[in-house]
Design a protein around this motif. Structure first.
Motif, PDB file in Angstrom:
ATOM      1  N   ASP A   4     -50.678   1.003  -6.237  1.00  0.00           N
ATOM      2  CA  ASP A   4     -50.506   2.072  -5.251  1.00  0.00           C
ATOM      3  C   ASP A   4     -49.887   3.327  -5.848  1.00  0.00           C
ATOM      4  N   SER A   5     -49.245   3.187  -7.029  1.00  0.00           N
ATOM      5  CA  SER A   5     -48.512   4.319  -7.586  1.00  0.00           C
ATOM      6  C   SER A   5     -48.518   4.263  -9.110  1.00  0.00           C
ATOM      7  N   TYR A   6     -48.590   5.445  -9.739  1.00  0.00           N
ATOM      8  CA  TYR A   6     -48.587   5.566 -11.196  1.00  0.00           C
ATOM      9  C   TYR A   6     -47.724   6.759 -11.596  1.00  0.00           C
ATOM     10  N   VAL A   9     -51.896  10.393 -12.535  1.00  0.00           N
ATOM     11  CA  VAL A   9     -53.295  10.165 -12.196  1.00  0.00           C
ATOM     12  C   VAL A   9     -54.108  11.253 -12.869  1.00  0.00           C
ATOM     13  N   GLY A 287     -50.044  12.933  -5.465  1.00  0.00           N
ATOM     14  CA  GLY A 287     -51.097  11.930  -5.501  1.00  0.00           C
ATOM     15  C   GLY A 287     -52.439  12.516  -5.145  1.00  0.00           C
ATOM     16  N   GLU A 289     -56.445  11.617  -3.028  1.00  0.00           N
ATOM     17  CA  GLU A 289     -57.283  10.792  -2.166  1.00  0.00           C
ATOM     18  C   GLU A 289     -58.669  10.726  -2.785  1.00  0.00           C
ATOM     19  N   GLN A 300     -55.947   6.239  -1.140  1.00  0.00           N
ATOM     20  CA  GLN A 300     -54.972   7.188  -1.667  1.00  0.00           C
ATOM     21  C   GLN A 300     -54.120   6.491  -2.712  1.00  0.00           C
ATOM     22  N   VAL A 301     -53.763   7.198  -3.755  1.00  0.00           N
ATOM     23  CA  VAL A 301     -52.863   6.671  -4.772  1.00  0.00           C
ATOM     24  C   VAL A 301     -51.794   7.729  -5.045  1.00  0.00           C
ATOM     25  N   ASP A 302     -50.542   7.283  -5.186  1.00  0.00           N
ATOM     26  CA  ASP A 302     -49.424   8.191  -5.425  1.00  0.00           C
ATOM     27  C   ASP A 302     -49.139   8.299  -6.917  1.00  0.00           C
ATOM     28  N   SER A 303     -48.593   9.439  -7.319  1.00  0.00           N
ATOM     29  CA  SER A 303     -48.239   9.631  -8.732  1.00  0.00           C
ATOM     30  C   SER A 303     -47.187  10.721  -8.860  1.00  0.00           C
ATOM     31  N   VAL A 306     -50.225  14.869 -11.294  1.00  0.00           N
ATOM     32  CA  VAL A 306     -51.679  14.827 -11.126  1.00  0.00           C
ATOM     33  C   VAL A 306     -52.306  15.736 -12.175  1.00  0.00           C
TER      34      VAL A 306
END
Length: 569
Positions: A4-6, A9, A287, A289, A300-303, A306
């Motif tokens: 879910d998170s990095y 991205v 993040g 989408e 969706q992924v959070d980071s 970006v």
């Protein structure tokens, strides 16, 4: 498995995105790379154009040279269709972009991006284009250590010489030009192309008498079988990382995966950049989408950071479709190396006297293996093509209409324009005695040129990019000067007939739509959005003088990766 998170991205796994991902992963950051197209040669997707396959790949053990051999057939039309910009499932049609007139946009989707069909050309920018044109916020010297690093990763060496290069070099020398021996080009002249293609096996030397089947491990490195424009899996049988053309999927993706910190998810088209805006402050990217191109599901992924690396058309399109601040230079300043094609035809006796053979056979050897550099004007390149592509580029389209309509009195070419009928048949029937030169001009960034979007023209990912390009008078003059030099080189080499296409604008090299100094700063972080970086050819502040842009784009992407770590980690 996608988390879910990095830490970061990266949007796009084309020529530049994997370079930044590798740099970030080497620093210990967790990185997710989202790529809109398929991942060829990866065992998670054994039938990438027929079924969804796996979700993501995080291991170099997934890479398979045998699978790449199976998927990259090198059949010309099949491979060009397979690599055109569109979803893995080709039954859904290609992703549409609008480009003016008869021109076209030549880009690929998939891990490796347009380096899947680029010809391996890896020269550096002309120093003057960075230090003297006033477009760049950094100096040429800032890029040199990154050039050196990229050239080592990509095995960049001078291209081997076959008949077409020998003929071009003879013509250039007889026209009075000097041989260039420096990687940092400051004066006009000719030289072998610096190519990101491994040198051919010594047993393939013309005097060695090799009579094998050109497969690995019997042969290592380049097989001199033309086909870099169509994937090029040579040598057949080689492991994934031992393929001779060092496209980014071969040169940078494997070391990125070996860090253990990179996950690549193909078939994931990013449609939005998620930001938060503290009261009275600048927005901060947190993040993205994206849409799964097989299922249509949106995720969706959070980071913490970006990085946009979707290319000089899709990166500004994403910005313009997302809820990001307006900037008058987003999408603007497009350069495409406004080009042309000049072709020479030889009589067999003249050829035999010059190179000891009555054919040139431009389909043999590396696609583009010789070049002429002219800082401040642009460059010329020999183009080895199969007959179909050669006919399209050289004879199939022209801004001058049909050749029989055009007067060439006083010009260095015998015909100009689109050929048809008897004259077309005559020249194409002598294909083996033709040499094609690609004109690549140093067109300059103009704010009127670029990418816009319009709500009325949309696909499943939002409003499509509408591309506008109109060369300036200076751009046209530089192209004309190069075309005349090309004709002179062909004449000096003994060509009996010279044809100029006067090609319509074609986006062969696409850059400068998110320019350094206009949209992003000297570290390639957006002026208007914190923690949002751009790492693709769109940040090139101009067309790097006309030189092929891959080396500069990758050098800048490597530098950007280091700057991200310095600023935010």
């Amino acid at each position: 498995m996608v988390e879910d998170s990095y830490d970061a991205v990266v949007v796009g796994a084309g020529g530049d995105g994997p370079v930044t991902a590798w740099k970030l992963a080497e620093a210990g950051l967790s990185v997710l790379v989202l790529e809109a197209g398929p991942f060829y040669g990866n065992e998670q997707w054994p039938r990438p154009n027929e079924e969804p396959g796996g979700e993501a790949s995080s291991s170099p053990e997934d890479l398979s040279g045998d699978l790449l051999d199976e998927q990259f057939t090198t059949r010309e039309f099949e491979m060009i269709t397979k690599l055109v910009f569109g979803p893995a499932d080709h039954e859904r049609g290609f992703w549409f972009r609008k480009f003016p007139g008869d021109g076209a946009i030549l880009q690929c989707a998939g891990v490796g991006g347009t380096t899947l069909h680029y010809t391996g050309c890896h020269p550096r920018a002309y120093p003057a284009s960075i230090d003297e044109q006033g477009h760049w916020p950094i100096e040429y010297a800032d890029l040199i250590p990154y050039y050196q690093e990229v050239e080592e990763m990509c095995d960049v060496t001078p291209a081997p010489v076959t008949a077409k290069e020998e003929l071009f070099f003879r013509g250039a020398a007889d026209a009075g030009w000097d041989l260039i021996e420096d990687l940092n080009v400051t004066e006009p002249g000719y030289r072998p192309q610096p190519n990101a293609i491994r040198q051919p096996d010594e047993k393939l030397h013309v005097d060695a008498g090799y009579d094998g089947d050109f497969t690995y491990p019997d042969v290592e490195g380049d097989t001199l079988a033309l086909g870099n424009i169509a994937g090029n899996p040579h040598p057949r049988g080689a492991p994934y990382e031992e393929k001779s053309k060092r496209a980014s999927n071969v040169s940078f993706v494997p070391p990125a995966l070996r860090t253990g910190n990179v996950t690549i998810r193909p078939n994931a088209f990013v449609t939005d950049v998620i930001t938060v805006t503290p009261r009275g402050d600048t927005p901060t990217a947190i993040g993205v989408e994206f849409r799964d191109t097989w299922s249509g599901s949106v995720e969706q992924v959070d980071s913490d950071v970006v990085v946009l690396a979707a290319g000089a058309i899709e990166t500004p399109r994403l910005w313009l479709n997302a809820d990001l601040p307006a900037n008058e230079w987003v999408g603007r300043g497009l350069t495409i190396h406004f080009g042309d094609n000049v072709m020479g035809l030889w009589d067999p006796d003249d050829l035999d006297e010059t190179i000891g053979s009555d054919t040139i056979d431009q389909h043999e050897g590396q696609d583009i293996a010789a070049r002429f550099d002219y800082p401040g004007v642009g460059m010329l390149q020999t183009v080895g093509t199969a007959p179909g592509i050669g006919a399209i580029l050289g004879f199939g389209a022209s801004a001058s209409g049909f050749a029989f309509q055009n007067d060439t009195a006083g010009e260095p070419w015998d015909t100009i324009g689109r050929l048809a009928g008897t004259e077309l048949k005559r020249l194409l029937s002598d294909y083996r005695r033709m040499l094609q030169i690609l004109v690549v001009s140093d067109d300059r960034p103009h704010q009127r040129n670029g990418v816009t979007v319009a709500p009325g023209a949309a696909d499943e990912h939002g409003p499509i990019p509408i591309v506008n390009y109109e060369p300036s008078e200076g751009d046209r003059q530089r192209r004309d000067e190069l075309a005349r030099i090309a004709a002179d080189i062909l004449r000096e080499a003994g060509a009996s007939h010279v044809h100029r296409s006067d090609s319509p604008p074609t986006a062969l090299h696409v850059h400068s739509t998110m320019r350094m100094g206009k949209v992003v700063d000297e570290a390639c972080e957006a002026y208007d959005v914190n923690r949002l970086f751009v790492a693709d050819h769109s940040v090139l502040a101009n067309g790097v003088g006309g030189a092929n842009p891959t080396n500069t784009g990758q050098a800048l992407a490597a530098r950007t990766g280091e700057k991200i770590v310095e600023r935010h980690f």
